[in-house]
Design a protein around this motif. Structure first.
Motif, PDB file in Angstrom:
ATOM      1  N   LYS A  73       7.256 -26.824  -6.149  1.00 25.43           N
ATOM      2  CA  LYS A  73       7.646 -28.169  -6.519  1.00 25.43           C
ATOM      3  C   LYS A  73       7.500 -28.363  -8.022  1.00 25.43           C
ATOM      4  CE  LYS A  73       7.137 -32.685  -4.496  1.00 25.43           C
ATOM      5  NZ  LYS A  73       6.557 -33.450  -3.433  1.00 25.43           N
ATOM      6  N   ALA A  74       8.291 -29.270  -8.571  1.00 27.07           N
ATOM      7  CA  ALA A  74       8.158 -29.697  -9.966  1.00 27.07           C
ATOM      8  C   ALA A  74       7.713 -31.147  -9.948  1.00 27.07           C
ATOM      9  CB  ALA A  74       9.485 -29.564 -10.696  1.00 27.07           C
ATOM     10  N   PRO A 132       9.256 -20.695  -5.239  1.00 24.68           N
ATOM     11  CA  PRO A 132       9.091 -21.989  -5.901  1.00 24.68           C
ATOM     12  C   PRO A 132       8.530 -23.022  -4.933  1.00 24.68           C
ATOM     13  CG  PRO A 132      11.385 -21.641  -5.366  1.00 24.68           C
ATOM     14  CD  PRO A 132      10.656 -20.376  -4.987  1.00 24.68           C
ATOM     15  N   GLN A 150      14.128 -21.406 -12.557  1.00 24.66           N
ATOM     16  CA  GLN A 150      14.955 -22.437 -13.156  1.00 24.66           C
ATOM     17  C   GLN A 150      14.680 -23.755 -12.464  1.00 24.66           C
ATOM     18  OE1 GLN A 150      18.878 -20.664 -12.663  1.00 24.66           O
ATOM     19  NE2 GLN A 150      18.801 -19.945 -14.767  1.00 24.66           N
ATOM     20  N   VAL A 151      14.975 -24.833 -13.145  1.00 27.60           N
ATOM     21  CA  VAL A 151      14.833 -26.161 -12.595  1.00 27.60           C
ATOM     22  C   VAL A 151      16.204 -26.836 -12.654  1.00 27.60           C
ATOM     23  CG1 VAL A 151      13.671 -28.384 -12.800  1.00 27.60           C
ATOM     24  CG2 VAL A 151      12.430 -26.296 -13.372  1.00 27.60           C
ATOM     25  N   LEU A 199       7.670 -31.458 -17.329  1.00 29.66           N
ATOM     26  CA  LEU A 199       7.440 -31.091 -15.941  1.00 29.66           C
ATOM     27  C   LEU A 199       6.294 -30.107 -15.814  1.00 29.66           C
ATOM     28  CD1 LEU A 199      11.103 -30.303 -14.853  1.00 29.66           C
ATOM     29  CD2 LEU A 199       9.766 -32.301 -14.197  1.00 29.66           C
ATOM     30  N   PRO A 216      12.933 -26.910  -8.211  1.00 31.26           N
ATOM     31  CA  PRO A 216      12.768 -25.582  -8.813  1.00 31.26           C
ATOM     32  C   PRO A 216      13.442 -24.527  -7.940  1.00 31.26           C
ATOM     33  CG  PRO A 216      10.754 -26.214  -7.686  1.00 31.26           C
ATOM     34  CD  PRO A 216      11.706 -27.369  -7.561  1.00 31.26           C
ATOM     35  N   VAL A 260       5.592 -27.149 -13.081  1.00 40.12           N
ATOM     36  CA  VAL A 260       6.283 -26.450 -12.009  1.00 40.12           C
ATOM     37  C   VAL A 260       5.303 -25.505 -11.337  1.00 40.12           C
ATOM     38  CG1 VAL A 260       8.232 -24.962 -11.398  1.00 40.12           C
ATOM     39  CG2 VAL A 260       8.462 -26.611 -13.271  1.00 40.12           C
ATOM     40  N   VAL A 307      14.806 -33.428  -9.176  1.00 38.55           N
ATOM     41  CA  VAL A 307      14.457 -32.127  -9.741  1.00 38.55           C
ATOM     42  C   VAL A 307      14.101 -31.171  -8.604  1.00 38.55           C
ATOM     43  CG1 VAL A 307      12.847 -30.926 -11.261  1.00 38.55           C
ATOM     44  CG2 VAL A 307      13.526 -33.253 -11.790  1.00 38.55           C
TER      45      VAL A 307
END
Length: 185
Positions: free
Chosen positions: A172-173, A170, A142-143, A181, A120, A183, A118
């Motif tokens: 981290k998720a 961004p 968005q991820v 998640l 972000p 985020v 994953v």
């Protein structure tokens, strides 16, 4: 970077041209170091693999984000250019996927319990009016999800509370423990 044995004796040391932003052990007894560029350029990170005796080799350079994730199956995931890439650091390469169109910033990859990678990202649209192109910065977070098998997916996080010119970076998720998640940006 210096390595020590359990009695505190130095095993090896090496120098790097700039600061280390992430350092993690690998499954082969060595370490992986993400090193920034000497000139401070934001898209010039280098991932180095250091063996258990301190021998260094550059694995990848010109990386876009300031972090990496080590998959349990061996590959190391990084953002390079407009791609999420699974690099081979001695245990096999992983899958790769394109970042969403119009990505302006990408965070650090994370490996979920099921093996999904994953990352972000922030995207923004460009428009053309009377022949002139301009960017409309109404960011979307968005991820990108890259499962162990099957096609990658993109999940958009609703834009709640941002002004059109917000600066969103961004980070981290991470898993929330309930199948979703968290985020951070």
């Amino acid at each position: 970077i210096r390595a020590f044995d359990e009695d505190g004796g130095e095993r090896w040391s090496t120098t790097v041209p700039s600061g280390v932003t992430q350092l993690s052990s690998d499954a082969l007894g060595g370490v992986l170091a993400l090193v920034g560029a000497a000139d401070g350029s934001p898209e010039s990170y280098t991932l180095r693999s250091l063996s258990s005796d301190g021998v260094a080799r550059g694995v990848a350079s010109g990386l876009r984000s300031g972090g990496f994730a080590i998959h349990p199956d061996g590959p190391v995931y990084v953002v390079s250019g407009n791609m999420l890439v699974g690099l081979d650091v001695g245990m096999g390469a992983g899958r790769s996927a394109s970042l969403p169109a119009n990505t302006s910033a990408a965070g650090t990859p994370t490996i979920m319990v099921d093996g999904t990678v994953v990352v972000p990202v922030v995207t923004s649209e460009s428009s053309t009016e009377s022949g002139n192109e301009y960017y409309v910065f109404e960011p979307d977070i968005q991820v990108l999800l890259l499962p162990p098998e099957g096609p990658p997916r993109v999940q958009t996080i609703p834009n709640v509370g941002y002004t059109p010119w917000s600066s969103i970076v961004p980070f981290k998720a991470i898993p929330n423990g309930h199948g979703g998640l968290i985020v951070a940006w």
